[in-house]
Design a protein around this motif. Structure first.
Motif, PDB file in Angstrom:
ATOM      1  N   LEU A  98       0.850  -1.186   0.000  1.00 64.31           N
ATOM      2  CA  LEU A  98       0.000   0.000   0.000  1.00 64.31           C
ATOM      3  C   LEU A  98       0.887   1.237   0.000  1.00 64.31           C
ATOM      4  O   LEU A  98       1.523   1.560   1.011  1.00 64.31           O
ATOM      5  N   GLY A  99       0.985   1.909  -1.136  1.00 68.12           N
ATOM      6  CA  GLY A  99       1.765   3.141  -1.215  1.00 68.12           C
ATOM      7  C   GLY A  99       3.240   2.971  -0.928  1.00 68.12           C
ATOM      8  O   GLY A  99       3.898   3.916  -0.481  1.00 68.12           O
ATOM      9  N   VAL A 144      -1.306  -1.177  -4.351  1.00 65.01           N
ATOM     10  CA  VAL A 144      -2.402  -0.221  -4.279  1.00 65.01           C
ATOM     11  C   VAL A 144      -1.778   1.145  -4.002  1.00 65.01           C
ATOM     12  O   VAL A 144      -1.207   1.368  -2.931  1.00 65.01           O
ATOM     13  N   ALA A 145      -1.850   2.039  -4.973  1.00 65.38           N
ATOM     14  CA  ALA A 145      -1.280   3.379  -4.837  1.00 65.38           C
ATOM     15  C   ALA A 145      -2.401   4.387  -4.597  1.00 65.38           C
ATOM     16  O   ALA A 145      -3.544   4.179  -5.023  1.00 65.38           O
ATOM     17  N   GLY A 146      -2.072   5.478  -3.927  1.00 67.27           N
ATOM     18  CA  GLY A 146      -3.037   6.554  -3.707  1.00 67.27           C
ATOM     19  C   GLY A 146      -2.749   7.735  -4.620  1.00 67.27           C
ATOM     20  O   GLY A 146      -1.619   7.920  -5.078  1.00 67.27           O
ATOM     21  N   ASN A 147      -3.777   8.550  -4.879  1.00 69.61           N
ATOM     22  CA  ASN A 147      -3.572   9.720  -5.744  1.00 69.61           C
ATOM     23  C   ASN A 147      -4.134  11.012  -5.143  1.00 69.61           C
ATOM     24  O   ASN A 147      -4.403  11.971  -5.865  1.00 69.61           O
ATOM     25  N   VAL A 148      -4.309  11.036  -3.817  1.00 70.91           N
ATOM     26  CA  VAL A 148      -4.772  12.248  -3.145  1.00 70.91           C
ATOM     27  C   VAL A 148      -3.572  12.896  -2.460  1.00 70.91           C
ATOM     28  O   VAL A 148      -3.069  12.398  -1.452  1.00 70.91           O
ATOM     29  N   SER A 168       5.052   9.205  -4.935  1.00 68.77           N
ATOM     30  CA  SER A 168       4.457   9.370  -6.256  1.00 68.77           C
ATOM     31  C   SER A 168       3.977   8.017  -6.779  1.00 68.77           C
ATOM     32  O   SER A 168       4.501   6.959  -6.403  1.00 68.77           O
ATOM     33  N   VAL A 169       2.998   8.066  -7.657  1.00 69.88           N
ATOM     34  CA  VAL A 169       2.516   6.825  -8.265  1.00 69.88           C
ATOM     35  C   VAL A 169       3.651   6.132  -9.012  1.00 69.88           C
ATOM     36  O   VAL A 169       3.789   4.905  -8.973  1.00 69.88           O
TER      37      VAL A 169
END
Length: 227
Positions: A98-99, A144-148, A168-169
């Protein structure tokens, strides 16, 4: 009705740097609700670092003697992969990160470049700076990447493209991943996100994500290129 704990798939959750076991308790709760026998693997991320955590995790997995999946937030995902790289015979079929900055962290490099913050990463610094080599192990690995883009990391790094505010993604795209998806969450928020937990559960069961549509940046969550 959820299956009994005797037949629930086993999962160990690893927290990130500067965190304690309680930090990933919401994620553990969500995975239990999804039918997994989820526990948290705690380690000293600064003074002990991966050098101490990897042998402990290896011993834990060998002692349990059952097939176990790993879920790691941020540094926890890197520790999980490096453990399997050093001991590829461990009974781990799938890993969800996760990230995790598997290709190295710009935020970490910026922290390390200042005298006032150079010691903040402790013994986890080298691995956060360098990242991981392309994944070639037998375990399936999903990201699972975040984009916020919210949080402390925005004060330390400016990213080209989407980020979760700390990673960063692009830093999450390691060659050799089985699948990669993006959810609307910040770096910290990935631990608390119901969607991130749902995607993690899907990968742990099937070796793939459902690829939801993500609206935070106007981009779709479909992300088939994992190289």
């Amino acid at each position: 009705m959820a299956p009994s704990s005797a037949i629930r798939p086993r999962v160990l959750i690893l927290h990130g740097i500067w965190n304690a076991r309680s930090w990933v308790a919401p994620l553990a709760w969500r995975l239990r609700a999804e039918g997994f026998d989820a526990e948290v693997f705690g380690y000293d991320s600064v003074f002990g670092g991966p050098e101490a955590a990897i042998p402990r995790l290896t011993a834990r997995l060998r002692a349990e003697g059952v097939s176990t999946s790993l879920v790691g937030h941020s540094l926890g995902g890197i520790v999980a992969l490096e453990t399997l790289r050093q001991a590829p015979d461990l009974p781990v079929a799938r890993v969800v990160c996760l990230g995790s900055p598997l290709r190295g962290s710009l935020t970490a490099r910026n922290l390390a470049s200042h005298a006032w913050s150079s010691h903040a990463l402790g013994r986890s610094g080298p691995l956060l700076l360098s990242g991981c080599a392309a994944w070639e192990g037998p375990a399936q690995v999903g990201m699972v990447a975040g984009n916020v883009a919210r949080g402390f990391g925005r004060l330390l790094a400016r990213f080209d493209g989407d980020s979760d505010g700390t990673v960063s993604v692009e830093e999450t795209r390691l060659p050799g991943l089985s699948d990669h998806c993006i959810v609307a969450a910040s770096h910290t928020g990935l631990v608390f996100s119901a969607e991130a937990a749902r995607q993690a559960a899907c990968f742990l069961r099937h070796g793939r994500f459902t690829h939801p549509e993500v609206h935070e940046t106007g981009r779709a969550g479909r992300d088939w290129n994992v190289s």
